[in-house]
Write an enzyme that holds these catalytic residues in place. Structure first.
Site, PDB file in Angstrom:
ATOM      1  N   GLU A   1     -48.454 -22.467 -80.424  1.00 18.43           N
ATOM      2  CA  GLU A   1     -49.765 -21.795 -80.487  1.00 18.43           C
ATOM      3  C   GLU A   1     -50.840 -22.561 -79.727  1.00 18.43           C
ATOM      4  O   GLU A   1     -51.979 -22.662 -80.183  1.00 18.43           O
ATOM      5  CB  GLU A   1     -50.196 -21.612 -81.952  1.00 18.43           C
ATOM      6  CG  GLU A   1     -49.804 -20.307 -82.555  1.00 18.43           C
ATOM      7  CD  GLU A   1     -49.877 -19.168 -81.579  1.00 18.43           C
ATOM      8  OE1 GLU A   1     -50.894 -19.027 -80.893  1.00 18.43           O
ATOM      9  OE2 GLU A   1     -48.890 -18.433 -81.478  1.00 18.43           O
TER      10      GLU A   1
HETATM   11  C1  LIG Z   1     -39.952 -23.957 -82.448  1.00 12.88           C
HETATM   12  C2  LIG Z   1     -40.794 -23.294 -81.439  1.00 12.88           C
HETATM   13  C3  LIG Z   1     -41.275 -22.017 -81.667  1.00 12.88           C
HETATM   14  C4  LIG Z   1     -42.044 -21.356 -80.715  1.00 12.88           C
HETATM   15  N1  LIG Z   1     -42.428 -20.059 -80.916  1.00 12.88           N
HETATM   16  C5  LIG Z   1     -42.966 -19.355 -79.884  1.00 12.88           C
HETATM   17  C6  LIG Z   1     -43.159 -17.951 -79.967  1.00 12.88           C
HETATM   18  O1  LIG Z   1     -42.912 -17.336 -80.998  1.00 12.88           O
HETATM   19  N2  LIG Z   1     -43.629 -17.296 -78.873  1.00 12.88           N
HETATM   20  C7  LIG Z   1     -43.924 -17.939 -77.707  1.00 12.88           C
HETATM   21  O2  LIG Z   1     -44.317 -17.286 -76.753  1.00 12.88           O
HETATM   22  N3  LIG Z   1     -43.762 -19.278 -77.599  1.00 12.88           N
HETATM   23  C8  LIG Z   1     -43.286 -19.990 -78.643  1.00 12.88           C
HETATM   24  N4  LIG Z   1     -43.093 -21.346 -78.539  1.00 12.88           N
HETATM   25  C9  LIG Z   1     -43.497 -22.015 -77.311  1.00 12.88           C
HETATM   26  C10 LIG Z   1     -44.711 -22.903 -77.486  1.00 12.88           C
HETATM   27  O3  LIG Z   1     -45.847 -22.146 -77.734  1.00 12.88           O
HETATM   28  C11 LIG Z   1     -44.799 -23.776 -76.215  1.00 12.88           C
HETATM   29  O4  LIG Z   1     -43.752 -24.713 -76.290  1.00 12.88           O
HETATM   30  C12 LIG Z   1     -46.139 -24.431 -76.065  1.00 12.88           C
HETATM   31  O5  LIG Z   1     -47.107 -23.463 -75.789  1.00 12.88           O
HETATM   32  C13 LIG Z   1     -46.158 -25.468 -74.949  1.00 12.88           C
HETATM   33  O6  LIG Z   1     -45.579 -24.977 -73.781  1.00 12.88           O
HETATM   34  P1  LIG Z   1     -44.448 -25.821 -73.056  1.00 12.88           P
HETATM   35  O7  LIG Z   1     -43.419 -26.160 -74.055  1.00 12.88           O
HETATM   36  O8  LIG Z   1     -44.005 -25.105 -71.841  1.00 12.88           O
HETATM   37  O9  LIG Z   1     -45.168 -27.156 -72.630  1.00 12.88           O
HETATM   38  P2  LIG Z   1     -46.000 -27.403 -71.284  1.00 12.88           P
HETATM   39  O10 LIG Z   1     -46.927 -26.287 -71.019  1.00 12.88           O
HETATM   40  O11 LIG Z   1     -45.059 -27.781 -70.206  1.00 12.88           O
HETATM   41  O12 LIG Z   1     -46.867 -28.658 -71.689  1.00 12.88           O
HETATM   42  C14 LIG Z   1     -46.309 -29.972 -71.841  1.00 12.88           C
HETATM   43  C15 LIG Z   1     -47.386 -30.900 -72.334  1.00 12.88           C
HETATM   44  O13 LIG Z   1     -48.452 -30.978 -71.386  1.00 12.88           O
HETATM   45  C16 LIG Z   1     -49.692 -30.663 -72.009  1.00 12.88           C
HETATM   46  N5  LIG Z   1     -50.521 -29.887 -71.103  1.00 12.88           N
HETATM   47  C17 LIG Z   1     -50.138 -28.856 -70.313  1.00 12.88           C
HETATM   48  N6  LIG Z   1     -51.187 -28.386 -69.636  1.00 12.88           N
HETATM   49  C18 LIG Z   1     -52.257 -29.100 -69.996  1.00 12.88           C
HETATM   50  C19 LIG Z   1     -53.631 -29.089 -69.651  1.00 12.88           C
HETATM   51  N7  LIG Z   1     -54.134 -28.200 -68.810  1.00 12.88           N
HETATM   52  N8  LIG Z   1     -54.423 -29.997 -70.239  1.00 12.88           N
HETATM   53  C20 LIG Z   1     -53.963 -30.875 -71.124  1.00 12.88           C
HETATM   54  N9  LIG Z   1     -52.664 -30.940 -71.493  1.00 12.88           N
HETATM   55  C21 LIG Z   1     -51.828 -30.066 -70.935  1.00 12.88           C
HETATM   56  C22 LIG Z   1     -49.328 -29.839 -73.229  1.00 12.88           C
HETATM   57  O14 LIG Z   1     -50.304 -29.927 -74.229  1.00 12.88           O
HETATM   58  C23 LIG Z   1     -48.016 -30.444 -73.653  1.00 12.88           C
HETATM   59  O15 LIG Z   1     -48.260 -31.551 -74.481  1.00 12.88           O
HETATM   60  C24 LIG Z   1     -42.366 -22.028 -79.505  1.00 12.88           C
HETATM   61  C25 LIG Z   1     -41.918 -23.340 -79.293  1.00 12.88           C
HETATM   62  C26 LIG Z   1     -41.127 -23.955 -80.219  1.00 12.88           C
HETATM   63  C27 LIG Z   1     -40.601 -25.322 -79.928  1.00 12.88           C
END
Ligand SMILES: Cc1cc2nc3c(=O)[nH]c(=O)nc-3n(C[C@H](O)[C@H](O)[C@H](O)COP(=O)(O)OP(=O)(O)OC[C@H]3O[C@@H](n4cnc5c(N)ncnc54)[C@H](O)[C@@H]3O)c2cc1C
Length: 597
Positions: free
Chosen positions: A440
């Site tokens: 989220e």
């Molecule tokens: C168990 C689980 C359930 C989930 N459920 C859902 C769901 O129901 N629906 C759905 O759509 N998604 C879902 N997700 C996905 C989740 O919302 C994403 O994993 C999350 O939004 C982060 O995206 P990412 O993993 O691609 O990380 P990335 O976007 O690659 O980010 C990696 C890190 O970099 C940081 N970062 C990236 N960009 C910036 C920035 N501009 N400024 C500062 N920091 C930054 C992030 O905060 C993070 O710490 C789920 C994930 C998990 C693990």
């Protein structure tokens, strides 16, 4: 085995004595929502959580979900528990009666969310996702889609999901690849892969309604070119029963750190039929309805897990005997004293108590503001409440989940080595709490939202909804000498937050990286000050009750005052540290060359 008892006494204190929830029944449409009715609904909710959901928490964690050829089975007992949940009408508790909901205030929905997440966070996520999807459909879909889908979702027959994340795009949704091609009949064909989709596939409901972000062929690049679509697993028949299978399949489920009993799915959309929700290319606006409600829900997950971890830590600390108290033997009949005598154990327990009770008050207050947004007859009050909710959403999401995790891990610590052993259940709380800081919108993104969007919005108008009433309450409280030991530190912390706000605003205009560097410290300061305000409110009530008749609850109110004292003396000083760190700026974070890492 961990235990759970819904903290109804504290909940009723917050609702009735602190927030004056009785005012809800004066809003049009909430006439029936009297304190008595709310109390009896919450007693039933407590039974559901204590007797049905909590007993499945450990077994669900151990067993996890099962995947075979696109089919997902939830752990033993989940189907029956879901049936009990459905029969109780809990999904529609705080939803529009026009679609079969019970139309109770969102405030009550927030309480239910906390209780369910304490009892069984993995289970709570199935209806939680549905709730978010229901809100987005109600706010943005056509009347036809609303009529077809909402009653089935409100009754829990069908569930919902939110499908944003793709393998190469999480935080930056502008990178999205999933495509939507229009058909002649007004529908769209959706093709693409979504990952990490919570509750994407399972055996609890006869249909699953996916809300999917995708790009139309003429979409402008980036975040401005995203549209939202409703894609059912089974296309509804004329009489609205699950019919032909749609082109959406679960490719696999993730093996992960926690929430084992909630299926986290890879969802493959292959020319799946869907319908537009909201306007073309304005999908993020529609999805934000869902995301904002989900963000607050995730904040309540942090509170819920923290609250149950605390309960278990207290029980253990009273029971486990090790060593003698530094100030002399406390349990002479035993070979050692219970560990609750030791200051370091006390520190963890007090921190957990001060956070969970303070967050409970703040979380429910935000819930009440949503009720004002929806029901208050005066548009000015509605706007003010809406501003308050918008401002507090990133704070509730990030501060509650950071603290929920901290409380879970400190509670695990109180079990010593036993906390590390699975059968005691404390490791599950730590595992479950961890994800709430990530999904989220990871908590770093929440901090950016607060600093980059919420502070400057409408020339600081959102901020005034928090600062002005808090200032007024501090000034009014200063007149009461019995409150000064609380008012002074809260007022000082508030002053630091105001200073930090001005600095962040200046930095943000001049050098955006500086505002980004300050954002996490700033959000934490905000969370602490907001809880300080809550503790001030609670102390006032407690002092008043003790002076004018506590009705046999002297110990409860006395504990409130002691907890408030701990909060202002031991937790609130973190504001000073955060302020100092914020003032140091971002240079030391940013000056290193990438190659030097
Ligand atoms: C168990 C689980 C359930 C989930 N459920 C859902 C769901 O129901 N629906 C759905 O759509 N998604 C879902 N997700 C996905 C989740 O919302 C994403 O994993 C999350 O939004 C982060 O995206 P990412 O993993 O691609 O990380 P990335 O976007 O690659 O980010 C990696 C890190 O970099 C940081 N970062 C990236 N960009 C910036 C920035 N501009 N400024 C500062 N920091 C930054 C992030 O905060 C993070 O710490 C789920 C994930 C998990 C693990």
């Amino acid at each position: 085995m961990p235990v759970y008892k819904a903290p109804l006494e504290d909940i009723n204190f917050v609702l009735n004595d602190v927030l004056n929830a009785e005012q809800l029944s004066r809003l049009p449409g909430f006439e029936d929502a009297t304190p008595d009715l709310i109390a009896s609904v919450l007693e039933e909710a407590a039974k559901l959580c204590e007797n049905v959901l909590q007993p499945l928490n450990r077994s669900g964690h151990e067993e996890g979900c099962h995947y075979e050829n696109g089919v997902v089975r939830t752990p033993k007992g989940f189907k029956e528990a879901y049936e009990t949940y459905r029969e109780g009408g809990w999904q529609g508790l705080a939803f529009d009666p026009d679609y079969g909901g019970q139309g109770l205030p969102h405030t009550v929905g927030f309480v239910l969310e906390e209780l369910m997440c304490s009892a069984n966070m993995a289970f709570a996520m199935y209806p939680g996702l549905t709730h978010g999807a229901m809100n987005a459909i109600r706010a943005h879909a056509t009347d036809e889609l609303k009529a077809r889908y909402l009653p089935k979702m409100v009754s829990s027959e069908w569930s919902g999901t939110m499908c944003l994340t793709e393998p190469h795009c999480g935080t930056d949704l502008g990178l999205m690849k999933t495509k939507a091609v229009p058909n002649d009949d007004g529908s769209y064909n959706i093709t693409g892969t979504k990952i990490f989709i919570s509750a994407g596939e399972h055996d609890l409901t006869s249909n699953i309604i996916h809300l999917v972000l995708a790009k139309l062929p003429d979409a402008p690049p980036g975040i401005k070119g995203i549209s939202l679509f409703l894609v059912p697993k089974f296309l509804p028949t004329e009489d609205n029963e699950p019919g032909q299978r749609n082109g959406v399949m679960c490719g696999s489920i993730e093996h992960k750190m926690g929430i084992m009993a909630n299926a986290t799915c890879v969802m493959n959309f292959d020319d799946a039929k869907g319908w537009l929700v909201g306007e073309p290319h304005k999908g993020m606006r529609a999805m934000f309805t869902m995301m904002n409600s989900a963000r607050l829900g995730v904040g309540m997950q942090g509170l819920g897990v923290g609250a149950v971890a605390y309960q278990n830590a207290v029980a253990y600390a009273k029971d486990r005997i090790q060593g003698r108290s530094l100030s002399g033997v406390k349990a002479p009949d035993k070979a050692a004293d219970p560990i609750i005598v030791h200051p370091d154990v006390r520190k963890n327990l007090m921190q957990a108590k001060a956070f969970t009770e303070g967050a409970r008050a703040l979380g429910y207050w935000v819930g009440m503001m949503i009720d004002l947004v929806e029901k208050h007859p005066d548009p000015v009050v509605r706007q003010e409440a809406d501003d308050f909710v918008a401002l507090l959403t990133p704070v509730v999401k990030a501060y509650f989940t950071d603290m929920g995790y901290e409380v879970a891990t400190n509670s695990q610590q109180m079990y010593g080595g036993h906390g590390y052993i699975r059968e005691w259940g404390m490791e599950q709380f730590v595992r479950d709490a961890r994800i709430a800081m990530i999904y989220e919108g990871a908590n770093g993104i929440q901090a950016l939202d607060l600093v980059g969007r919420k502070l400057p919005q409408n020339l600081g108008r959102l901020l005034r909804r928090f600062f002005h009433p808090m200032q007024a309450e501090l000034e009014q409280s200063q007149e009461n000498p019995a409150l000064l030991e609380f008012v002074i530190p809260v007022a000082k912390a508030f002053g630091k937050l105001q200073q930090a706000t001005a600095i962040v605003a200046q930095k943000g205009m001049a050098r955006p990286d500086e505002a980004g560097a300050a954002s996490a410290d700033y959000l934490r300061m905000f969370g602490l000050v907001a809880l300080g305000w809550m503790w001030l409110k609670m102390v006032k009530v407690a002092q008043d009750k003790l002076a004018n008749g506590a009705d046999g609850k002297e110990a409860f109110f006395d504990a409130k005052i002691k907890t408030a004292r701990f909060f202002v003396e031991k937790m609130l000083p973190e504001v000073d540290f955060r302020f100092k760190s914020l003032m140091a700026g971002g240079k030391s974070m940013m000056e290193m060359d990438v190659e030097q890492f």
